[in-house]
Write a protein that holds these residues in place. Structure first.
Motif, PDB file in Angstrom:
ATOM      1  N   PHE A 115       0.850  -1.188   0.000  1.00 42.34           N
ATOM      2  CA  PHE A 115       0.000   0.000   0.000  1.00 42.34           C
ATOM      3  C   PHE A 115       0.883   1.235   0.000  1.00 42.34           C
ATOM      4  CE2 PHE A 115      -1.888  -3.386   2.488  1.00 42.34           C
ATOM      5  CZ  PHE A 115      -3.110  -3.555   1.868  1.00 42.34           C
ATOM      6  N   LEU A 139      -4.707   9.069   3.525  1.00 43.43           N
ATOM      7  CA  LEU A 139      -5.301   8.156   2.568  1.00 43.43           C
ATOM      8  C   LEU A 139      -4.404   6.934   2.443  1.00 43.43           C
ATOM      9  CD1 LEU A 139      -6.948   8.967  -0.709  1.00 43.43           C
ATOM     10  CD2 LEU A 139      -4.842   7.652  -0.849  1.00 43.43           C
ATOM     11  N   LEU A 158      -3.936   3.731  -0.096  1.00 37.19           N
ATOM     12  CA  LEU A 158      -4.339   3.234  -1.410  1.00 37.19           C
ATOM     13  C   LEU A 158      -3.535   1.981  -1.712  1.00 37.19           C
ATOM     14  CD1 LEU A 158      -5.823   3.659  -4.181  1.00 37.19           C
ATOM     15  CD2 LEU A 158      -3.841   5.039  -4.858  1.00 37.19           C
ATOM     16  N   GLU A 180      -8.106  -0.262  -4.023  1.00 31.82           N
ATOM     17  CA  GLU A 180      -8.886  -0.048  -2.803  1.00 31.82           C
ATOM     18  C   GLU A 180      -8.282   1.099  -2.017  1.00 31.82           C
ATOM     19  OE1 GLU A 180     -10.518  -4.576  -2.103  1.00 31.82           O
ATOM     20  OE2 GLU A 180      -8.770  -3.942  -0.949  1.00 31.82           O
ATOM     21  N   CYS A 181      -9.168   1.860  -1.365  1.00 27.40           N
ATOM     22  CA  CYS A 181      -8.728   3.090  -0.705  1.00 27.40           C
ATOM     23  C   CYS A 181      -9.531   3.308   0.577  1.00 27.40           C
ATOM     24  CB  CYS A 181      -8.955   4.233  -1.687  1.00 27.40           C
ATOM     25  SG  CYS A 181      -8.583   5.864  -1.076  1.00 27.40           S
ATOM     26  N   TRP A 187      -9.971   6.625   3.341  1.00 29.49           N
ATOM     27  CA  TRP A 187      -9.615   8.037   3.414  1.00 29.49           C
ATOM     28  C   TRP A 187     -10.297   8.683   4.613  1.00 29.49           C
ATOM     29  CZ3 TRP A 187     -12.852  12.299   1.264  1.00 29.49           C
ATOM     30  CH2 TRP A 187     -12.176  13.524   1.246  1.00 29.49           C
ATOM     31  N   GLU A 189     -13.357   1.846  -3.978  1.00 34.88           N
ATOM     32  CA  GLU A 189     -12.662   0.861  -4.795  1.00 34.88           C
ATOM     33  C   GLU A 189     -12.838   1.235  -6.257  1.00 34.88           C
ATOM     34  OE1 GLU A 189     -14.227  -3.044  -3.934  1.00 34.88           O
ATOM     35  OE2 GLU A 189     -15.721  -2.857  -5.510  1.00 34.88           O
TER      36      GLU A 189
END
Length: 166
Positions: A57, A75, A77, A87-88, A90, A104
């Motif tokens: 990531f 964030l 990611l 995929e994230c 935040w 996503e």
């Protein structure tokens, strides 16, 4: 379960390699729109994007201001190899309050695009929020976010143009 071999290939020439291109110390300008044709504000933004968990990531930490008030965000990611999805997660101090937005999406030609939603407690239907990460060059990236009101076309919300700190 993802094989170590798939991950190593992805780090060398796949989506994890693309994620690694976002790494660095960045500075630039963020613009904010609440309405499509009315720029609400512009702020200097600084950010650090670094790999975490062996490059699985990236972590993006950034700060700026909105209306003279400090604003910070974080964030995470990644690219889920088995699901073939970006995929994230935040969080930030301006609009999300104490919530976490999960998104996503898919890789793009020059980065990633992810879609999440927010406002579940504020609106009858949640609004969409699409974020694009565009690698312009090794020294410039652009992060754009778009609001998607239910039943309507998306409208620009935020644009951050980053340049690599020298």
């Amino acid at each position: 379960m993802m094989s170590k071999e798939k991950f190593e290939i992805s780090k060398k020439e796949g989506e994890h390699f693309t994620l690694s291109q976002l790494e660095g110390e960045w500075e630039g300008t963020s613009k904010l729109w609440f309405k499509p044709d009315k720029l609400e504000g512009e702020t200097k933004t600084v950010g650090i994007i670094r790999p975490i968990l062996g490059g699985r990531f990236i972590l993006h930490e950034y700060e700026g201001s909105i209306g003279g008030s400090p604003m910070q965000g974080v964030l995470i990611l990644g690219y889920h190899i088995d699901r073939q999805k970006a995929e994230c997660a935040w969080v930030e101090s301006f609009g999300m309050g104490t919530g976490i937005m999960f998104s996503e999406g898919t890789p793009t030609e020059k980065g990633f695009s992810v879609l999440g939603s927010y406002g579940q407690d504020m609106f009858p239907e949640p609004w969409g929020w699409r974020t694009e990460f565009e690698i312009v060059s090794k020294d410039q990236i652009i992060i754009r976010a778009y609001n998607i009101k239910p039943g309507e076309a998306e409208t620009r919300a935020v644009e951050t143009i980053y340049f690599r700190k020298k």
